[in-house]
Scaffold this active site. Structure first.
Site, PDB file in Angstrom:
ATOM      1  N   GLU A  46      53.247  70.191 -25.352  1.00  0.00           N
ATOM      2  CA  GLU A  46      53.890  68.909 -25.078  1.00  0.00           C
ATOM      3  C   GLU A  46      55.005  68.982 -24.037  1.00  0.00           C
ATOM      4  OE1 GLU A  46      52.448  66.444 -25.900  1.00  0.00           O
ATOM      5  OE2 GLU A  46      51.257  66.955 -27.667  1.00  0.00           O
TER       6      GLU A  46
ATOM      7  N   GLU B 203      48.391  62.267 -20.833  1.00  0.00           N
ATOM      8  CA  GLU B 203      47.156  62.770 -21.445  1.00  0.00           C
ATOM      9  C   GLU B 203      46.278  63.486 -20.417  1.00  0.00           C
ATOM     10  OE1 GLU B 203      47.519  62.731 -24.449  1.00  0.00           O
ATOM     11  OE2 GLU B 203      48.993  61.122 -24.602  1.00  0.00           O
TER      12      GLU B 203
ATOM     13  N   HIS C 222      47.475  66.997 -19.978  1.00  0.00           N
ATOM     14  CA  HIS C 222      47.032  67.880 -21.060  1.00  0.00           C
ATOM     15  C   HIS C 222      45.730  68.607 -20.710  1.00  0.00           C
ATOM     16  CE1 HIS C 222      49.614  67.806 -24.536  1.00  0.00           C
ATOM     17  NE2 HIS C 222      49.681  66.486 -24.561  1.00  0.00           N
TER      18      HIS C 222
ATOM     19  N   GLN D 136      44.397  66.164 -34.410  1.00  0.00           N
ATOM     20  CA  GLN D 136      45.662  66.895 -34.322  1.00  0.00           C
ATOM     21  C   GLN D 136      46.592  66.442 -35.436  1.00  0.00           C
ATOM     22  OE1 GLN D 136      47.358  66.888 -30.378  1.00  0.00           O
ATOM     23  NE2 GLN D 136      49.262  67.806 -31.046  1.00  0.00           N
TER      24      GLN D 136
ATOM     25  N   GLY E  14      50.496  57.201 -28.913  1.00  0.00           N
ATOM     26  CA  GLY E  14      50.377  56.606 -27.598  1.00  0.00           C
ATOM     27  C   GLY E  14      49.068  57.003 -26.952  1.00  0.00           C
ATOM     28  N   GLY E  15      48.724  58.259 -27.086  1.00  0.00           N
ATOM     29  CA  GLY E  15      47.472  58.754 -26.555  1.00  0.00           C
ATOM     30  C   GLY E  15      47.132  60.079 -27.192  1.00  0.00           C
ATOM     31  N   MET E  16      45.871  60.454 -27.110  1.00  0.00           N
ATOM     32  CA  MET E  16      45.405  61.742 -27.591  1.00  0.00           C
ATOM     33  C   MET E  16      44.472  62.319 -26.548  1.00  0.00           C
ATOM     34  SD  MET E  16      45.560  64.068 -29.853  1.00  0.00           S
ATOM     35  CE  MET E  16      44.737  65.630 -29.568  1.00  0.00           C
ATOM     36  N   GLU E  17      44.772  63.529 -26.131  1.00  0.00           N
ATOM     37  CA  GLU E  17      44.181  64.154 -24.952  1.00  0.00           C
ATOM     38  C   GLU E  17      42.796  64.738 -25.168  1.00  0.00           C
ATOM     39  OE1 GLU E  17      46.940  67.217 -26.987  1.00  0.00           O
ATOM     40  OE2 GLU E  17      46.968  65.060 -26.562  1.00  0.00           O
TER      41      GLU E  17
ATOM     42  N   TYR F 141      58.703  67.605 -26.602  1.00  0.00           N
ATOM     43  CA  TYR F 141      58.466  66.948 -25.327  1.00  0.00           C
ATOM     44  C   TYR F 141      59.686  67.040 -24.409  1.00  0.00           C
ATOM     45  CZ  TYR F 141      54.703  64.588 -27.957  1.00  0.00           C
ATOM     46  OH  TYR F 141      53.604  64.303 -28.728  1.00  0.00           O
TER      47      TYR F 141
END
Length: 639
Positions: free
Chosen positions: A355, A333, A336, A172, A305-308, A419
């Site tokens: 988001e 995540e 998502h 992404q 922080g995170g990737m879904e 967000y």
């Protein structure tokens, strides 16, 4: 993703500032077997960040067969693409970036004519145009570049184990074109499968179903082959993998965690509630459709922080603080899996559909598991973040921008408004329409649009048709277009306030009135309480008060990365030199953009000494950053 990219060119170039009519009736629902996901054709669904022309010819499936070479820092092999084309389509256009093309053939090996254009810019890459000659498959033989922007090759010293190298991808928003030649647009959903061949002492994982077991298949040359399959159409940015000295620990019948051995037990403890999260999310908005929900805890260089990534969420180690106070990132995540992976923004101009929806959904999961007060803490901090972003950006147009920066639609990557303002929009709808009615609608929305792209205009049209038909007064009160297309925050916004954070505010007031730091009891504070306190401190403090804070609360040497980042911001604006050695070590160790971007930004604002410090630190730390993080910092530094 939690949280989004920081400085980016996306906001300057993506078009679309006014409400447009929703798309006509879509093709058959992509959930049905062998039916490709639809392509949206309305003007606001046009993606300016792809060379592809999917209405003429589009990719429906990608089959990867790749060798992972740590010595050359490249991937090499083939990508076989299934093509769906109009009867009169002569060619298909793909996205590639920093990639060497060896050959292009049809599925039987017959050469196909192709041209590789010049790169449009550093982010967009080049167009690979292939003459189809009636072919239903296109096979590209290629090698990636060592500087592929989606890939970070880590030497052993940058891992937790310190003995083996590590590789991971981050696609992404539009980075996967640097390792997968395909149509790299979120609106062009594709199924995929992959075979990865890796060194024999390493393990490969991907965002898909494992077909070859946790340890892969041993090859005659000593390497291991790992095979994967994703049979659901996903946006191509969700094709993801990692290779390293990885271990696995089960957390329940549907979930587990992958990471290096030194972090395995810590991660398993931190994420122990994930099965409860899956149950809570499914109870809210319909069944979890992806089978397993595993997690990969990466080295500190991971930029987010995170990737879904479906079936395998990627997570930063900065959320592992031993108190489970940052598991909202896991909830984010997981959410998502509905908002983003199931129903996806058709273009990055509409990234709030991913988001904002997910941040709202995340908060509902946290409320279901831990109660209203804990959810209120997260919502209250998001409100603070939203108001800071809007105040910092204002409503003035910047050169090259297509929309005012505090609009939801049009400028992704500007602060965290995708967000925070997005989730507040949905919280307002819940409050005004009633939670029961809103939840019924949202469950239906995810189901009806499952495995399809969506636009802001499409969502608003759906909401009006399903919830607001023949209710003009209700629609007027909701101010839908102002939320989506207007600047700032409408006056019907809902500010959820936390009693826990209100108690922190009382301690802030006592400190500001001259009270001693020793009177502030931080025992048992969560990350959220620390952030409220540190971000609420006056921006101008004496050196003595800063020393009192630093020594009394152990801020420079805190084991919580969120605490350190917020503290270093305050130290910089007050030029508190004793914190600087720890700050330089921190930004050289942590690669998460949310935590390091603000430090570089504050340094650049300190005329006379700050910019030189920022550039010196970056020169040393740059090799440790993911390419996206490095590019973001370079933009902050004006490079």
């Amino acid at each position: 993703m939690r949280k989004l990219l920081a400085p980016s060119l996306l906001g300057a170039l993506l078009a679309g500032t006014a409400p447009l009519l929703s798309t006509p009736a879509l093709a058959a629902n992509a959930r049905e077997a062998n039916v490709p996901a639809p392509i949206l054709t309305t003007p606001e669904a046009h993606d300016v960040w792809t060379h592809a022309e999917p209405e003429a010819a589009r990719v429906t499936h990608v089959s990867l067969d790749l060798d992972v070479d740590f010595a050359s820092k490249t991937l090499a092999g083939t990508a076989t693409l299934d093509v769906l084309a109009d009867a009169d389509a002569k060619e298909i256009v793909l996205d590639v970036k920093d990639m060497t093309i060896a050959s292009v053939t049809d599925g039987k090996g017959t050469p196909l004519a192709y041209t590789l254009g010049e790169p449009d810019n550093d982010e967009l890459g080049a167009a690979l145009t292939v003459q189809l000659d009636g072919a239903k498959q296109v096979r590209v033989t290629y090698r990636t570049s060592p500087k592929a922007s989606a890939l970070q090759w880590l030497p052993p010293e940058m891992t937790f184990g310190k003995t083996q190298p590590y590789l991971y991808s981050q696609g992404q928003a539009i980075h996967n074109r640097s390792w997968v030649p395909t149509q790299d647009s979120p609106g062009i959903r594709q199924t995929w499968d992959a075979t990865l061949r890796v060194p024999g002492d390493l393990v490969a994982v991907m965002s898909a179903e494992k077909l070859s077991g946790d340890k892969g298949e041993t090859l005659p040359d000593g390497r291991r082959a790992f095979r994967f399959r994703m049979d659901k159409p996903v946006p191509p940015y969700l094709i993801a993998f990692a290779v390293g000295d990885l271990k696995f620990k089960s957390l329940g019948p549907r979930s587990g965690v992958w990471t290096e051995a030194p972090m395995l037990e810590k991660a398993a403890y931190e994420f122990a509630d994930v099965e409860k999260m899956i149950d809570a999310a499914s109870a809210l908005y319909g069944p979890y459709r992806w089978g397993r929900y595993d997690m990969l805890l990466l080295p500190p260089a991971f930029p987010y922080g995170g990737m879904e990534n479906p079936m395998l969420t990627f997570l930063t180690p900065t959320i592992v603080t031993g108190d489970r106070s940052n598991t909202d990132v896991v909830a984010h995540e997981l959410a998502h899996s509905w908002s983003g992976n199931l129903v996806t923004n058709a273009t990055w101009s509409d990234s709030w559909l991913n988001e904002g929806f997910t941040t709202y959904f995340e908060n509902r999961i946290m409320e279901a598991l831990y109660g209203k007060e804990r959810a209120a803490m997260y919502a209250d901090l998001d409100w603070d973040s939203m108001m800071r972003d809007i105040a910092a950006m204002g409503d003035d147009m910047k050169p090259g921008m297509t929309a005012a920066p505090s609009r939801l639609h049009g400028n992704p990557g500007e602060g965290e408004l995708d967000y925070t303002k997005g989730s507040n929009f949905l919280r307002m709808l819940e409050t005004r329409l009633g939670r029961k009615a809103w939840d019924t609608y949202l469950t239906s929305y995810f189901d009806r649009h499952a495995f399809q792209p969506q636009t802001t205009a499409g969502f608003l049209a759906d909401l009006r048709e399903r919830m607001l038909k023949d209710k003009p007064d209700t629609e007027l009160a909701l101010q839908l277009d102002r939320w989506a297309y207007g600047a700032g925050v409408p006056d019907n916004a809902v500010h959820v306030k936390s009693e826990t954070l209100a108690q922190v505010d009382e301690r802030l007031e006592a400190f500001e009135a001259g009270g001693p730091v020793s009177a502030i009891d931080t025992q048992g504070w969560s990350t959220q309480q620390w952030l409220r306190f540190l971000n609420g401190l006056p921006r101008e403090l004496s050196q003595e008060r800063l020393r009192e804070l630093d020594e009394g609360l152990t801020l420079s040497n805190s084991e919580n990365a969120y605490v350190q980042s917020a503290w270093f911001e305050l130290a910089i604006v007050n030029r508190y030199e004793p914190a600087f050695p720890a700050m330089a070590e921190f930004v050289g160790r942590i690669g998460r953009g949310l935590l390091v971007y603000p430090i570089y930004q504050r340094l650049m604002q300190q005329e006379g000494w700050g910019p030189d410090k920022a550039r010196a630190i970056f020169a040393t730390a740059r090799p440790t950053y993911h390419p996206e993080t490095a590019a973001g910092i370079a933009r902050i530094l004006g490079e």
